[in-house]
Design a protein around this motif. Structure first.
Motif, PDB file in Angstrom:
ATOM      1  N   ARG A 140     -16.519 -20.448  32.899  1.00  0.00           N
ATOM      2  CA  ARG A 140     -15.860 -20.040  31.646  1.00  0.00           C
ATOM      3  C   ARG A 140     -14.615 -19.220  31.941  1.00  0.00           C
ATOM      4  N   ARG A 141     -14.686 -18.393  32.980  1.00  0.00           N
ATOM      5  CA  ARG A 141     -13.496 -17.601  33.358  1.00  0.00           C
ATOM      6  C   ARG A 141     -12.348 -18.531  33.758  1.00  0.00           C
ATOM      7  N   ARG A 158     -13.141 -23.352  31.410  1.00  0.00           N
ATOM      8  CA  ARG A 158     -13.965 -24.519  31.030  1.00  0.00           C
ATOM      9  C   ARG A 158     -14.846 -24.177  29.824  1.00  0.00           C
ATOM     10  N   THR A 159     -15.094 -25.159  28.971  1.00  0.00           N
ATOM     11  CA  THR A 159     -16.045 -24.954  27.865  1.00  0.00           C
ATOM     12  C   THR A 159     -17.417 -25.395  28.351  1.00  0.00           C
ATOM     13  N   ILE A 160     -18.325 -24.454  28.393  1.00  0.00           N
ATOM     14  CA  ILE A 160     -19.672 -24.777  28.885  1.00  0.00           C
ATOM     15  C   ILE A 160     -20.683 -24.424  27.795  1.00  0.00           C
ATOM     16  N   ASP A 169     -24.387 -23.438  27.281  1.00  0.00           N
ATOM     17  CA  ASP A 169     -25.354 -22.861  28.216  1.00  0.00           C
ATOM     18  C   ASP A 169     -26.792 -23.060  27.732  1.00  0.00           C
TER      19      ASP A 169
END
Ligand code: PLP
Length: 399
Positions: free
Chosen positions: A26-27, A30-32, A34
């Motif tokens: 995410r840093r 990227r769109t994750i 969870d």
């Protein structure tokens, strides 16, 4: 500096490793989504927040008695007796800095070096480390996949020996969501009494049950007097993971022994968290009910996706907020769940925990403690990617 052999043998918590990887991606922008999370996304119940603020303003900032405040122990005992029909009383309760810490202390108190500890499998990620740090040897009591991994006394009977000192079970179970039926709980208590071994039940998900009921072995305490210890927590019940407040319920000598050990470890859990949890146990039920209903519909949503995806199969979990599907890419044998988890993170933007973390390859753990829109999108992406993999298993491991 030389580190002890004990700690060198302990692997880092695999579920925290997944969270760290999600944070890193995410840093990077990227769109994750969870699905690795092991905690509720709901706010802490309001009674706890109010009581904590009051406790801070009232300067409740000193050490409390080692097993916890009288108010909290009484609240836990009354809650346990009311919810589970046990005959627990306040002196049987020890509050600790999370169920994790209490399970660790319990094993320190019950296990002699070299003892066998029978552990239901697949198992929660911290059990192997906790057993080994107590000097014990983990003996898995394997659940039956075709039965949805429901924990049963027979699985324990098959592996228990004269070297066994503790049987450690977890119902509702992380990762499978399976719930142990009443008759099996009774049988297990009988078996442990017959063999003279302690029965420890991790019941931290006791309130998160959608089908059937949670049965605490303490209901059958008369069959094994002084031989049963249950560990629960405010973490999952009241959405309070960060407050670090768990409890042990153990009629007999065990509770006093754990308190004695705790006196040399943490002294007591946070005084503010104790005040918060005491209020939650007394007044939090309505909000818990609302959370359970939302979790039930999320479970159903996630299951709809799993059931319609080629390559995933899973029994409907009766409790917790986890699904533990088997991944079948049609190649025969068990798929490498670590490789699948890495692949899903890279190609579907979805984080799951590989089954190896729970002692069983070929599966992944999906947490549905995620907002409904994200859950829908994440499940779609996950199932689509598994179907692609099934169509072309050679994609696995390719970047
Ligand atoms: N036991 C099981 C089965 C769990 O899944 C967890 C947390 O994920 C714990 C214990 C730890 O709970 P606590 O937050 O109270 O330490």
């Amino acid at each position: 500096m030389r580190l002890s052999t004990r700690i060198q043998e302990v692997a880092p918590s695999p579920s925290f490793a997944v969270s760290a990887e999600v944070a890193r991606l995410r840093r990077e922008g990227r769109t994750i989504i969870d699905f690795g999370v092991g905690e509720l996304d709901f706010p802490t119940v309001s009674a706890a927040k109010r009581a904590a603020k009051e406790a801070i303003d009232a300067d409740q900032s000193r050490y409390t008695p080692t097993p916890g405040t009288a108010e909290l122990r009484k609240a836990v005992a009354a809650w346990h007796a009311k919810r589970h029909g046990s005959h627990v009383e306040a002196p049987d309760v020890v509050a600790g800095a999370g169920a994790k810490a209490l399970l660790f202390e319990l094993l320190q108190v019950l296990v002699e070096p070299g003892d066998d500890v029978v552990v239901q499998s697949p198992y929660w990620v911290s059990f192997p480390a906790q057993v080994s740090l107590a000097g014990g040897r983990l003996v898995p009591a394997a659940g039956d996949a075709s039965d949805g991994f429901v924990p049963r006394a027979e699985q324990v009977r098959r592996v228990i020996t004269e070297r066994t000192s503790v049987v450690l079970m977890n119902s509702p179970c992380n990762p499978t969501g399976a719930v142990m039926p009443r008759e099996e709980v009774r049988e297990l208590v009988r078996l442990c009494a017959e063999r003279g071994v302690a029965l420890v039940l991790d019941e931290v998900y006791d309130r998160l049950v959608f089908d059937g009921e949670h049965v605490s072995p303490l209901v059958f305490a008369d069959l094994h007097p002084g031989g049963i210890a249950c560990v629960g927590s405010a973490s999952k019940t009241f959405a309070m993971t960060g407050w670090r407040l768990g409890y042990l319920v153990a009629p007999g000598d065990i509770a006093a022994a754990v308190a004695r050990l705790q006196g040399h470890v943490t002294s007591c859990p946070s005084s503010i968290s104790q005040a918060a949890a005491a209020a939650a146990f007394v007044e939090g039920e309505d909000e818990v009910e609302t959370m359970v209903e939302r979790l039930r519909s999320r479970r159903d949503l996630a299951m709809r996706h799993v059931e319609s995806a080629a390559g995933l199969s899973c029994h409907r979990p009766a409790g917790t907020f986890f699904l533990f599907p088997r991944v079948d890419l049609g190649c025969g044998g068990e798929v490498d769940s670590q490789a699948v988890a890495v692949h899903l993170l890279r190609h579907a933007g979805v984080a799951v925990v590989p089954g190896t973390a729970f002692g069983l390859d070929g599966h992944v753990r999906i947490s549905h403690a995620v907002e409904e829109g994200e859950l829908e999108r994440g499940m779609e992406a996950l199932c689509r990617e598994v179907e692609r993999l099934r169509a072309d298993p050679g994609r696995l491991g390719r970047s």
